[in-house]
Design an enzyme around this catalytic site. Structure first.
Site, PDB file in Angstrom:
ATOM      1  N   GLN A 183      37.395  43.386  58.420  1.00 14.14           N
ATOM      2  CA  GLN A 183      38.044  43.088  59.497  1.00 14.14           C
ATOM      3  C   GLN A 183      37.688  44.202  60.243  1.00 14.14           C
ATOM      4  OE1 GLN A 183      42.230  45.256  58.866  1.00 14.14           O
ATOM      5  NE2 GLN A 183      41.663  46.900  60.269  1.00 14.14           N
ATOM      6  N   ASN A 222      44.544  43.131  50.811  1.00 13.48           N
ATOM      7  CA  ASN A 222      43.940  43.632  52.187  1.00 13.48           C
ATOM      8  C   ASN A 222      43.065  43.167  52.914  1.00 13.48           C
ATOM      9  OD1 ASN A 222      44.015  46.195  53.853  1.00 13.48           O
ATOM     10  ND2 ASN A 222      43.885  47.300  52.620  1.00 13.48           N
ATOM     11  N   CYS A 274      43.701  43.928  61.569  1.00 15.17           N
ATOM     12  CA  CYS A 274      44.550  43.443  60.385  1.00 15.17           C
ATOM     13  C   CYS A 274      45.452  42.629  60.632  1.00 15.17           C
ATOM     14  CB  CYS A 274      45.240  44.756  60.300  1.00 15.17           C
ATOM     15  SG  CYS A 274      46.264  45.413  60.918  1.00 15.17           S
ATOM     16  N   HIS A 296      49.174  48.648  59.956  1.00 17.91           N
ATOM     17  CA  HIS A 296      48.392  48.107  58.955  1.00 17.91           C
ATOM     18  C   HIS A 296      49.298  46.501  57.940  1.00 17.91           C
ATOM     19  CE1 HIS A 296      45.048  47.102  56.981  1.00 17.91           C
ATOM     20  NE2 HIS A 296      45.669  47.467  55.811  1.00 17.91           N
TER      21      HIS A 296
END
Length: 373
Positions: A145, A336, A151, A315
């Site tokens: 990102q 992630n 996110c 997140h």
């Protein structure tokens, strides 16, 4: 034939150790003096191709020293995971959080008063003990990102990519940038909600591919000309009840968007998988028998994160599987969006089956998934 049997052993060792080339190791001796620490800092910067002016380097050197000592200290402890000096090593934790964990998603359900939709997997029983949607072709390569609080867009897109592959057998890479530019109910690089993004994709009639609408890490004008067919559509979304069994029911059927508290310093430097931290092969026994080579671990398989975190969700990530280690530790496999240099090549195994009802780092509090019939 005899020659090929013996060639296999060094080749196999080369394969095992070659994955360590991207890791950054340091020795305790390098922490002894300011001079050795400065050399370590410069070596770290060269390894991660991070360029800073001399004034900025001196400013960040003190932060780096604190982080080095933290990583070293934690790695001497008897924890089920290890840390590493990744590309965030000269960023303070507060600075890191401001860039990478600022989605402000903790109050979505409080604002709406209830979960969205039903729960189609409520009756799912006989769940598999292990699932990893990467192995079933429903997860794209890790994305990054950058210094944008997007996110939520990466979490949304990965979940949509997953259900689209499950339903169509076609894994496409979809556009996070379209969500940044065109999903006005969310706040672009200043955070957003996955459920709002799912709703946008449904109402918008689909989402563009990444090729048609590539990511550049900043909110811009909505470029509708970039949105051309084929787009991937969904039929809606549902929220997962806030308990680990319900999340297992959902993840057993598709990748699921989840929100976590990612502000902990250990989470910033989380590293270890079973092979991701070895410096030597001394915990592996090579057994050569009748021309066959087997690998048997004689040490613990580490890497399950159970470190400090709260429930202030900040997140967005994706639960793409779950399982249990050989030592009996249950975990979630989480994707992630901080690049392959973080964690286990972009992933983290988070402890499952914790005492807290909200799960580790609040992972069960804001889970949701797209529906595609």
């Amino acid at each position: 034939m005899a020659i090929s049997k013996f060639i296999l052993v060094p080749f196999l060792l080369i394969v095992l150790v070659s994955g360590l080339g991207e890791s950054f190791e340091f020795d305790e001796k390098e922490l002894a003096t300011e001079e050795s620490l400065w050399r370590l800092y410069e070596r770290w910067g060269n390894h991660h191709t991070i360029s800073r002016g001399l004034k900025e380097k001196h400013k960040r050197f003190n932060v780096f020293k604190e982080n080095v000592n933290h990583v070293f200290t934690v790695n001497q402890m008897n924890k089920p995971y290890k840390l590493k000096l990744n590309k965030f090593a000269d960023m303070s934790n507060s600075e890191f959080v401001s860039f990478y964990a600022r989605s402000n998603i903790s109050h979505y359900r409080k604002l709406h008063g209830k979960r969205s939709g039903g729960f189609m997997y409520e009756q799912a029983t006989d769940l598999p003990s292990y699932i990893d949607w990467r192995e079933r072709g429903a997860v794209n390569d890790i994305k990054e990102q950058g210094k944008c609080g997007s996110c939520w867009a990466f979490s949304t897109v990965a979940a949509v990519e997953g259900i689209n592959q499950i339903k169509t057998n076609q894994l496409l890479s979809l556009s996070e940038q379209e969500l940044l530019d065109c999903n006005f109910r969310n706040k672009g690089c200043n955070g957003g909600f996955m459920e709002i993004a799912f709703d946008f994709i449904k109402r918008n009639g689909g989402i563009a591919t990444e090729n048609n609408y590539p990511y550049h890490g900043a909110r811009g004008l909505c470029r509708s000309s970039r949105i051309s067919s084929p787009t991937v559509t969904i039929d809606g979304y549902e929220s997962v009840p806030e308990n680990e069994n319900a999340l297992m029911q959902a993840v057993a059927n598709q990748p699921v968007s989840v929100a976590i508290d990612a502000v902990g310093r250990d989470f910033q430097f989380y590293s270890q998988a079973s092979l991701g931290f070895i410096r030597e092969i001394d915990w592996l026994t090579i057994i050569i028998s009748s021309g066959n080579v087997n690998l048997k671990s004689v040490g613990k398989v580490q890497g399950v994160f159970d470190g400090y975190c709260g429930t202030e969700l900040n997140h967005g990530v994706v639960a793409i599987g779950y399982g249990t280690t050989e030592e009996g530790t249950d975990y979630w496999m989480v994707r992630n969006s901080w690049g392959v240099g973080w964690g286990e090549e972009g992933y983290v195994r988070m402890k499952r089956g914790v005492e807290k009802a909200e799960g580790l780092c609040g992972i069960v509090m804001e889970a949701s998934y797209p529906i595609k019939y």
